[in-house]
Design an enzyme around this catalytic site. Structure first.
Site, PDB file in Angstrom:
ATOM      1  N   GLY A 237       0.768  -1.315  -0.172  1.00  0.00           N
ATOM      2  CA  GLY A 237       0.187   0.080   0.147  1.00  0.00           C
ATOM      3  C   GLY A 237       1.045   1.261   0.040  1.00  0.00           C
ATOM      4  O   GLY A 237       2.115   1.214   0.345  1.00  0.00           O
ATOM      5  N   ARG A 238       0.185   2.367  -0.386  1.00  0.00           N
ATOM      6  CA  ARG A 238       0.960   3.582  -0.382  1.00  0.00           C
ATOM      7  C   ARG A 238       0.235   4.779  -0.237  1.00  0.00           C
ATOM      8  O   ARG A 238      -1.197   4.725  -0.848  1.00  0.00           O
ATOM      9  CB  ARG A 238       1.535   3.770  -1.817  1.00  0.00           C
ATOM     10  CG  ARG A 238       2.362   5.017  -2.147  1.00  0.00           C
ATOM     11  CD  ARG A 238       2.911   5.171  -3.559  1.00  0.00           C
ATOM     12  NE  ARG A 238       3.627   6.576  -3.821  1.00  0.00           N
ATOM     13  CZ  ARG A 238       2.550   7.432  -4.290  1.00  0.00           C
ATOM     14  NH1 ARG A 238       1.540   7.467  -4.413  1.00  0.00           N
ATOM     15  NH2 ARG A 238       3.369   8.630  -4.349  1.00  0.00           N
ATOM     16  N   GLY A 239       0.470   5.841   0.518  1.00  0.00           N
ATOM     17  CA  GLY A 239      -0.369   6.892   0.777  1.00  0.00           C
ATOM     18  C   GLY A 239       0.582   8.110   0.557  1.00  0.00           C
ATOM     19  O   GLY A 239       1.794   8.053   0.182  1.00  0.00           O
ATOM     20  N   THR A 241       1.574  10.110   2.956  1.00  0.00           N
ATOM     21  CA  THR A 241       2.644  10.323   4.005  1.00  0.00           C
ATOM     22  C   THR A 241       3.319   9.067   3.886  1.00  0.00           C
ATOM     23  O   THR A 241       4.227   9.154   4.954  1.00  0.00           O
ATOM     24  CB  THR A 241       1.838  10.468   5.400  1.00  0.00           C
ATOM     25  OG1 THR A 241       1.012   9.338   5.758  1.00  0.00           O
ATOM     26  CG2 THR A 241       0.868  11.669   5.413  1.00  0.00           C
ATOM     27  N   GLY A 242       3.384   7.995   3.284  1.00  0.00           N
ATOM     28  CA  GLY A 242       4.338   6.852   3.528  1.00  0.00           C
ATOM     29  C   GLY A 242       3.987   5.620   2.696  1.00  0.00           C
ATOM     30  O   GLY A 242       2.907   5.832   1.923  1.00  0.00           O
ATOM     31  N   VAL A 244       3.011   1.089   2.944  1.00  0.00           N
ATOM     32  CA  VAL A 244       2.995   0.131   3.908  1.00  0.00           C
ATOM     33  C   VAL A 244       3.677  -1.159   3.040  1.00  0.00           C
ATOM     34  O   VAL A 244       3.236  -1.355   2.085  1.00  0.00           O
ATOM     35  CB  VAL A 244       1.356   0.047   3.989  1.00  0.00           C
ATOM     36  CG1 VAL A 244       0.830  -1.180   4.834  1.00  0.00           C
ATOM     37  CG2 VAL A 244       0.697   1.125   4.503  1.00  0.00           C
ATOM     38  N   LYS A 258       3.605   0.394   8.438  1.00  0.00           N
ATOM     39  CA  LYS A 258       3.762   1.679   7.616  1.00  0.00           C
ATOM     40  C   LYS A 258       4.728   2.499   7.943  1.00  0.00           C
ATOM     41  O   LYS A 258       5.290   2.727   9.101  1.00  0.00           O
ATOM     42  CB  LYS A 258       2.366   2.295   7.919  1.00  0.00           C
ATOM     43  CG  LYS A 258       2.270   3.755   6.986  1.00  0.00           C
ATOM     44  CD  LYS A 258       0.827   4.328   7.085  1.00  0.00           C
ATOM     45  CE  LYS A 258       0.670   5.558   6.387  1.00  0.00           C
ATOM     46  NZ  LYS A 258      -0.640   6.170   6.171  1.00  0.00           N
ATOM     47  N   ASP A 349     -11.024  10.186   7.496  1.00  0.00           N
ATOM     48  CA  ASP A 349     -10.966   9.510   6.261  1.00  0.00           C
ATOM     49  C   ASP A 349     -11.766   8.331   5.868  1.00  0.00           C
ATOM     50  O   ASP A 349     -11.232   7.255   5.367  1.00  0.00           O
ATOM     51  CB  ASP A 349      -9.797   9.459   5.549  1.00  0.00           C
ATOM     52  CG  ASP A 349      -9.578   9.566   4.157  1.00  0.00           C
ATOM     53  OD1 ASP A 349     -10.654   9.887   3.455  1.00  0.00           O
ATOM     54  OD2 ASP A 349      -8.641   9.040   3.474  1.00  0.00           O
TER      55      ASP A 349
END
Length: 551
Positions: A237-239, A241-242, A244, A258, A349
């Site tokens: 995963g990716r967001g 702020t960083g 996963v 994360k 969110d």
């Protein structure tokens, strides 16, 4: 054989796609117009189809059939539009999602022994990307072929994945100078490693390549070990702020880790550490748990449950859920959200993308919005389709804002579509000024719950625990309600005979939690206020019984 019908094939390249039908069902027909050895292609296609048996079509599209039609070799694949990247270079976020989809899809091909060129990706959303149907090597596939030629082993597929990702980011083939300044050098270096002329110099697997690319696009240099006791694997995963990553604890337990971007700043990192520490104490069966907040110099991480069943977004896919299934899912999520609020934390969110599903289909609320507290005060960080009106107006996000977002999610679960659509400005206007249209088919009490969640006045919305209680009678849990205790395991409460859900939303205002959660456990959530009338009714019933049977 003979079940495939192919539309008119006009002029084009050596391979063209046209509308077709297989056994009466619409498909896309991939037609080879060049002269080829038909027997060899069909044998290869049959081998691929056998290797894809039972594969999840959300990861790799199936090969539905292959035969000769009007003297041409034709392949039947699921209906599809243009591949990802057809409209030009994609953003970093989309490229990271593409790398994850390539990693999942091609790794599955490797596991199944399917040796073929890497197909393009298809999908309309970043969380809906899937590998196209694998096909034998066809004329025109040379754009992503490895320099060594030969059979399509994993080293060749690593090269093809790197080539496809380069095209997605740049719109053209690999060059000596990478043309985009906004792509981190670590991501470009990972792509160049995958494009190495010598197969021995490439990453050992497609997963190794895509993990390095996603980590580079996220601005995080993912180590192999972290925090003194965790081994890190592929990016899952990716967001903003960083990133996963899949991980394992020292005892072998599977976790997700994360890693936050190191450039967030000392103050933001300290807030993240504090908030994550609070969430370690929150327990609920429908909440992704936080286990640890490890760190190393310049790098903060959070260790969470690892969930492998996909997201609610993939389950919905523009289709409504059956009433009972939707009510059950929403009651569970509302209970999890109440547990978070009971700990003094706001999610910020709530949306289908942040609801993970276990392999058994149970929903887990994930990606708690602690990272959104690092944004500057003047910056509105939100998902436009799910943001509460008071947040758009500049008020801080409190529990009622989460309930509003849960209402948007509920609307989509019951109807298959969100209450409002449009551009960001159109969505903001709708959240502020428009009432959602009532969909047909919903019982009045269920619509009352959804409508009250979507109310413009945050003080008039129900709490998350009240939403769970009011939806429980329509779920498959027969009135069983999880009433969360702050920072403890849930407290199961089974009403003797659940009353019909109230028609009007409660009028009592909802207090927003403090910005910094208190050290002591907060008071029980307001949802338990309904226990005193239930208790009063039980006492009254006992008194009536005593009077009735008195001599």
């Amino acid at each position: 054989m003979g079940n495939l019908r192919v539309g008119a094939v006009g002029r084009g390249g050596p391979v063209v796609e046209v509308a077709g039908a297989l056994a009466g069902e619409p498909v896309t027909a991939v037609v080879v117009t060049a002269e080829v050895e038909a027997g060899a292609l069909l044998r290869s296609a049959n081998s691929i189809a056998a290797g894809l048996t039972g594969v999840d079509g959300r990861v790799v599209a199936p090969l539905l059939g292959a035969e000769v039609v009007d003297g041409r070799v034709c392949f039947a694949v699921p209906r599809r539009g243009a591949p990802l990247g057809a409209d030009g270079p994609v953003t970093r976020e989309v490229a990271a999602a593409a790398a994850n989809a390539l990693g999942a899809g091609v790794s599955l091909l490797v596991e199944r022994g399917v040796r073929c060129p890497v197909p393009p990706l298809f999908g309309s959303r970043v969380d809906d990307l899937a590998l196209g149907t694998p096909l034998p090597a066809l004329p025109g596939d040379e754009a992503h072929a490895p320099p060594e030629g030969g059979p399509w082993g994993e080293a060749a597929q690593v090269h093809a994945c790197a080539s496809r990702l380069w095209w997605l980011l740049t719109g053209g083939p690999p060059t000596a100078v990478f043309p985009r300044a906004d792509i981190p050098r670590t991501a470009v270096a990972a792509l160049r490693a995958g494009l190495a002329a010598d197969p021995a110099d490439r990453p050992p697997s497609v997963r190794a390549l895509t993990t390095a690319v996603v980590a580079g696009l996220s601005g995080v240099d993912a180590p192999r070990a972290f925090g003194g006791g965790y081994r890190l694997g592929e990016v899952i995963g990716r967001g903003t702020t960083g990133v996963v990553l899949a991980g394992k604890r020292g005892d072998g337990a599977r976790v997700a880790v994360k890693l936050f971007r190191p450039d967030l700043g000392a103050a933001a990192t300290e807030r993240l550490r504090r908030d994550a520490g609070v969430l370690i104490g929150v327990e609920h069966p429908n909440l992704v748990r936080f286990h640890d907040v490890p760190g190393e110099p310049g790098q903060l991480g959070v260790v969470m449950d690892r969930v492998d069943g996909g997201t609610l977004r993939r389950l919905l896919r523009g289709r409504p859920l059956p009433l009972r299934a939707a009510a059950t899912l929403l009651a569970q999520l509302a209970g999890a959200l109440a547990a978070v609020h009971g700990a003094g934390v706001v999610h910020r969110d709530v949306k289908p993308e942040n609801v993970l599903l276990t392999r058994a289909g149970a929903p887990l609320l994930a990606d708690l919005g602690i990272a959104r507290r690092v944004a500057p005060a003047a910056e509105l960080v939100c998902t436009p389709s799910h943001v509460a009106p008071e947040v758009i107006a500049g008020a801080p996000a409190g529990p009622p804002a989460d309930v509003y977002s849960l209402g948007v999610l509920a609307y989509e679960a019951f109807t298959g579509a969100p209450p409002f659509t449009g551009t960001t400005s159109e969505l903001f206007h709708a959240h502020l000024h428009r009432a959602p249209a009532r969909p047909g088919g919903l019982p009045d009490p269920v619509w009352s719950v959804v409508a009250s969640c979507l109310g413009k006045d945050p003080g008039a919305r129900p709490t998350a625990a009240e939403v769970a209680y009011r939806l429980a009678p329509f779920s498959d849990r027969e009135g069983f309600v999880e009433v969360p205790l702050p920072r403890q395991a849930t407290d199961p409460v089974r009403p003797a005979r659940p009353a019909p859900p109230p028609v009007d939303p409660p009028a009592a205002p909802v207090e927003e939690p403090p910005e910094t959660p208190p050290a002591a456990a907060p008071a029980p959530p307001r949802a338990r206020a309904w226990l005193w009338p239930v208790t009063a009714l039980v006492v009254l019933a006992l008194l009536v019984a005593v009077v009735a049977f008195s001599p």
